[in-house]
Every structure is written in structure tokens, then in C-alpha cells.
Design a protein around this motif. Structure first.
Motif, short mmCIF file in Angstrom:
data_model
loop_
_atom_site.label_atom_id
_atom_site.label_comp_id
_atom_site.label_asym_id
_atom_site.label_seq_id
_atom_site.Cartn_x
_atom_site.Cartn_y
_atom_site.Cartn_z
N VAL A 42 39.41 51.37 46.14
CA VAL A 42 38.79 52.53 45.52
C VAL A 42 37.46 52.78 46.20
N LEU A 43 37.25 54.00 46.66
CA LEU A 43 36.06 54.35 47.43
C LEU A 43 34.96 54.83 46.48
N LEU A 44 33.81 54.17 46.53
CA LEU A 44 32.72 54.45 45.59
C LEU A 44 31.63 55.30 46.23
N ARG A 45 31.22 56.32 45.50
CA ARG A 45 30.07 57.11 45.94
C ARG A 45 28.80 56.33 45.69
N GLN A 46 28.72 55.69 44.52
CA GLN A 46 27.63 54.78 44.18
C GLN A 46 28.22 53.38 44.07
N PRO A 47 27.73 52.43 44.87
CA PRO A 47 28.38 51.11 44.98
C PRO A 47 28.07 50.18 43.81
N THR A 48 28.40 50.64 42.60
CA THR A 48 28.22 49.81 41.41
C THR A 48 29.46 49.88 40.55
N LEU A 49 29.79 48.78 39.90
CA LEU A 49 30.93 48.72 38.99
C LEU A 49 30.58 47.79 37.84
N ASP A 50 30.48 48.33 36.64
CA ASP A 50 30.14 47.57 35.44
C ASP A 50 31.41 46.94 34.89
N PRO A 51 31.50 45.60 34.85
CA PRO A 51 32.73 44.96 34.37
C PRO A 51 33.06 45.29 32.92
N ALA A 52 32.05 45.55 32.09
CA ALA A 52 32.31 45.91 30.70
C ALA A 52 33.00 47.26 30.60
N ILE A 53 32.54 48.22 31.41
CA ILE A 53 33.18 49.54 31.42
C ILE A 53 34.58 49.44 32.02
N ASP A 73 29.52 37.71 40.74
CA ASP A 73 28.90 38.97 40.36
C ASP A 73 29.78 40.16 40.71
N ASN A 74 30.64 39.99 41.69
CA ASN A 74 31.43 41.14 42.15
C ASN A 74 32.93 40.90 42.13
N ILE A 75 33.39 39.81 41.51
CA ILE A 75 34.82 39.50 41.48
C ILE A 75 35.27 39.36 40.03
N PHE A 76 36.24 40.20 39.63
CA PHE A 76 36.74 40.21 38.25
C PHE A 76 38.26 40.09 38.28
N ALA A 147 41.95 52.65 36.50
CA ALA A 147 40.87 52.18 35.63
C ALA A 147 39.54 52.18 36.38
N VAL A 148 39.56 51.75 37.64
CA VAL A 148 38.32 51.74 38.43
C VAL A 148 37.81 53.16 38.62
#
Length: 282
Positions: A42-53, A73-76, A147-148
Motif C-alpha cells: 500500500v502506497l502512503l502519501r504520509q508515511p505513518t500507520l497507527d496500529p490502533a486505527i 514499531d513498524n511490524i504488526f 484495511a490499510v
């Protein structure tokens, strides 16, 4: 978007070197080595991903309460029955303009290469499991990507095994309500036009059937309209993926009892070392 939007593009003709433009990134290779079958980015415009969301969106997508295990921090990851879904969020673009090449010229995304060039990060989504049901893993990976998309500021999805990229809206629309009756193959594999030997003929080749352990399909010098040819090849690909059956060298296929079209095993025009289904459309 329908098959009528698909047309021949001389700038994208096969040159015997097609696969080299779509080499796997190191990230893809590392996760594939763990047994991943369903895999996309998944290509992100803003390189952040909140695991709760992300966990909330996964719960909606799979209609069950899902808790993510955070390994770093970056693996879920999460368990879905016998399958495991992994997410690796990286705050860097996919290297070597791999995703831009995949989006370039694809008929579902005008100016896709330019849009993809804006991505500043990406999330690798992969589904692994011990069973041999490849289609199930691809479907689960696609739902994970959905989902992402819902949980982040995303541009689109790059499906490396099909050498294609689609924008977020197209991916979400075409992947909604996934079922074996109507697989969104345009999200998972590439149907690439080929020029014919004359102005009245056209061809195509596929990239992405091999992820389902199916030979790729090619057509040359077909006199049908591009949309009719695309629809026929799409239906053959869909049948092979869902049924798990094979078409033997020399067999005939058809849309009805009166239509008989020969299929042979021949070297690919894109990669001569690969044997493909050559469908001899008139």
C-alpha cells in the motif's frame, strides 16, 4: 471501469525484456521468503500507520474483533484462523521506481506513474499459512490492504506479483464483497496490450497468473475488438484460477458449444524462456 477502456498502447509493447522493469524489491523478497503468497504494498502519501486505527479497520473488514500483535514499531500481525496477516510499515518509497513502472500505462489509472511518484512510504501486506490455497491467501491479503487504505493517507496499492498498481478508490471499489464468482483480477494481474502485425489486429499478454500456479496467457494478431478480446481472456483466466483445472496443449475452449478455439503451449513473446497458454483467437 469496463473492458471498453482498455486499448492497445504502442508505447507498452513487449520488447522481450518486460519482466526486468518489474524486479522485486528487497522488501518483497524478504517477506516472500517467509512463505508469503498473498502479497502487496500500500502506497502512503504520509508515511505513518497507527496500529490502533488499523486494528479497528481490520475488525470492520473481517467482521470480528481483531487485536494486532506489535512485534516492532513498524511490524504488526494478526491471526485469521489458520492464516496469519502481516503488515510492515516503512517510511521510505519503494525503491528503483518499481511501483511507478507498474502504474505506468495501466488502463485503470490515468497518469498513475505521476501519482505513485508522490508516495513517501509503503506498507507491505502479506498473508501466510500452511495450506496450499493460494487464492484464499490472495483474497485475505487484498482485504488486509483494504484495511490499510481505510486506516491511512494512501495513494494506491502496488500488486507486485501482477506488476500493476491501482489507485485507492479503484482498489476499494473493485475489491468490495470479494467472492469466487467475481474475482477482481484487474487488481491482481496485468492484462497488457500488444500491437498486431497489421492495424486491424491486436494482442495481449498477462502477468500475474503465475502467482496462482497457472501459466500466463498470450494472444497475437487477433481481429476481435480489444474489449472483446480482453473480456474473453479475463474469463479464461478467472476460470483457471477458480476451478484449479488446466488447459492441455492442443485443447480447445469456447464461450459456447459452437465456439472452438485452440490453446497451445508456446514460448512467451515477452520472455521466451517462459511457456504460456497461447490462445489462437481469430
Amino acid at each position: 471501469m469496463s473492458a471498453d477502456d482498455w486499448k492497445e498502447d504502442d508505447d507498452l509493447e513487449a520488447d522481450g525484456n518486460g519482466d526486468e522493469e518489474f524486479e522485486d524489491s528487497a522488501d518483497t523478497e524478504q517477506i516472500a521468503a517467509q512463505g508469503g503468497v498473498g502479497l502487496c504494498m500500500v502506497l502512503l502519501r504520509q508515511p505513518t500507520l497507527d496500529p490502533a486505527i488499523l486494528a479497528s479497520e481490520l475488525s470492520k473488514e473481517f467482521d470480528r474483533e481483531i487485536e494486532l500483535e506489535v512485534a516492532d514499531d513498524n511490524i504488526f500481525s494478526c491471526e485469521l484462523g489458520d492464516l496469519n496477516l502481516f503488515f510492515m510499515a516503512l517510511e521510505v518509497p519503494i525503491p528503483n521506481q518499481e511501483a511507478e513502472h507498474a502504474a505506468d500505462g495501466y488502463f485503470l489509472w490515468d497518469d498513475g506513474a505521476q501519482a505513485v511518484a508522490e508516495h513517501q512510504g509503503h506498507v507491505i501486506v502479506t498473508c501466510v499459512g500452511q495450506d496450499d490455497d493460494v487464492l484464499e491467501k490472495v483474497v485475505v491479503a487484498a482485504r488486509g490492504a483494504r484495511a490499510v487504505l481505510q486506516a491511512s493517507d494512501s495513494i494506491g496499492v502496488y500488486w507486485g506479483n501482477g506488476m500493476i498498481a491501482n489507485n485507492a478508490e479503484t482498489f476499494l471499489t473493485m475489491s468490495e464483497g470479494l467472492s469466487d464468482d467475481a474475482l477482481p483480477l484487474y487488481l491482481w494481474m496485468r492484462f497488457q496490450p500488444l500491437p498486431g502485425d497489421t492495424e486491424e489486429t491486436v494482442g495481449l499478454y498477462t502477468l500475474g497468473l503465475e502467482q496462482f500456479d497457472v501459466r500466463e496467457i498470450e494472444v497475437q494478431n487477433c481481429s476481435w475488438t480489444p474489449s472483446d478480446m480482453l473480456e474473453f481472456v479475463f474469463n479464461v483466466a478467472h476460470y483457471l484460477i477458480v476451478s484449479g483445472r488446466t488447459i492441455a496443449d492442443g485443447d480447445t475452449i469456447g464461450g459456447d458449444a459452437d465456439q472452438r478455439i485452440t490453446v497451445s503451449y508456446e514460448p512467451s513473446v515477452v520472455d521466451p524462456e517462459r511457456t504460456v497458454h497461447r490462445i489462437h483467437l481469430p
